[in-house]
Design an enzyme around this catalytic site. Sequence first.
Site, PDB file in Angstrom:
ATOM      1  N   GLY A 140       0.721  -1.149  -0.151  1.00 50.04           N
ATOM      2  CA  GLY A 140       0.137   0.062   0.062  1.00 50.04           C
ATOM      3  C   GLY A 140       0.756   1.142   0.043  1.00 50.04           C
ATOM      4  O   GLY A 140       0.420   2.248   0.565  1.00 50.04           O
ATOM      5  N   ARG A 171       0.007   5.439  -1.955  1.00 50.02           N
ATOM      6  CA  ARG A 171      -0.955   6.714  -1.367  1.00 50.02           C
ATOM      7  C   ARG A 171      -0.709   7.010   0.158  1.00 50.02           C
ATOM      8  O   ARG A 171      -0.316   6.086   1.075  1.00 50.02           O
ATOM      9  CB  ARG A 171      -2.476   6.408  -1.572  1.00 50.02           C
ATOM     10  N   ASN A 227       1.695  -1.802   5.262  1.00 51.27           N
ATOM     11  CA  ASN A 227       0.952  -0.635   5.594  1.00 51.27           C
ATOM     12  C   ASN A 227      -0.544  -0.864   4.750  1.00 51.27           C
ATOM     13  O   ASN A 227      -1.433  -0.001   5.242  1.00 51.27           O
ATOM     14  CB  ASN A 227       1.673   0.571   4.814  1.00 51.27           C
ATOM     15  N   TYR A 232     -12.858  -3.088  12.128  1.00 55.30           N
ATOM     16  CA  TYR A 232     -11.484  -2.274  11.920  1.00 55.30           C
ATOM     17  C   TYR A 232     -10.685  -2.312  13.288  1.00 55.30           C
ATOM     18  O   TYR A 232      -9.803  -2.647  13.142  1.00 55.30           O
ATOM     19  CB  TYR A 232     -11.741  -0.913  11.350  1.00 55.30           C
ATOM     20  N   LYS A 287      -7.024  -4.488  13.721  1.00 57.72           N
ATOM     21  CA  LYS A 287      -5.782  -3.728  14.262  1.00 57.72           C
ATOM     22  C   LYS A 287      -5.296  -4.079  15.550  1.00 57.72           C
ATOM     23  O   LYS A 287      -4.303  -4.051  15.684  1.00 57.72           O
ATOM     24  CB  LYS A 287      -5.757  -2.180  13.933  1.00 57.72           C
TER      25      LYS A 287
END
Length: 263
Positions: free
Chosen positions: A13, A16, A90, A158, A162
């Site tokens: 990733g 961006r 990432n 999420y 994480k």
Amino acid sequence: MGKLTGRVAIVTGGSRGIGKAISEKLAKEGARIVIAATTLDVAEEATGAINAAGGEAIAMQTDVTDFGSVKQTVEQTINTFGRVDILVNNAGGSARGKMSLFCDSEEETWRHVLDTNMMGVFYACRSVINHMQERGEGAIINIGSVAGMIGLASQVDYSASKGAVIAFTQALAKETASRGVRVNCVSPGPIKSDAIRDIPPEMRDNLAFRQLVDSTGLGDFGEPEDIANLVALLASDEGKFITGQNYAVCGLMNLGLNTPLAG
């Protein structure tokens, strides 16, 4: 010479936002960069900017939710550069438009978030770990989130993904420390992005937005470079005595209330 001169880094990733800032920072420190991203043309644009600035970077189309795709990227990197010294996991994301309270959520959404944020880290680490251990050196930096530390309503999936990345980091570090491989996690809080910069002034007065800004205790969001700078340190010899740690880069957000209860 930069502190990463001669080293090879894969950044998932990396085309961006935070990932791009990390790719650019590691390149400035002398690392050769492989940007592993889903969209190849965007990744090539990012590598083009790095190369134009005097760095060395290539793009590889990679789907972090596909173990075969991730393994192919690692194998191609080794074939091209002969080694992988640094892995930055990432790639990730939230449910975005499908974000909801857990009681209204759908299995398809959970699986997308978990596959991207959690399984993507598993796949990439599994693909490089034997190579690094056989060489007796390596640095893995996983990008977690403050959500994985404190939990965020409407982001149960999420937060869970994480949180898993943080625990995974700690456990893997215990397995690999004696073999020369360091594994750490960086957990961002609110970070500026193009989307944040484009928010009209009238929306910035929204109560929820102000609460998010105020939660940092610093009156602002962080910059992608704030994450990149720490990642570069952890990837370098300056971080040689650091492993198994999770660093919150979020101001005070992970510490709870930051306003007086009285007075």
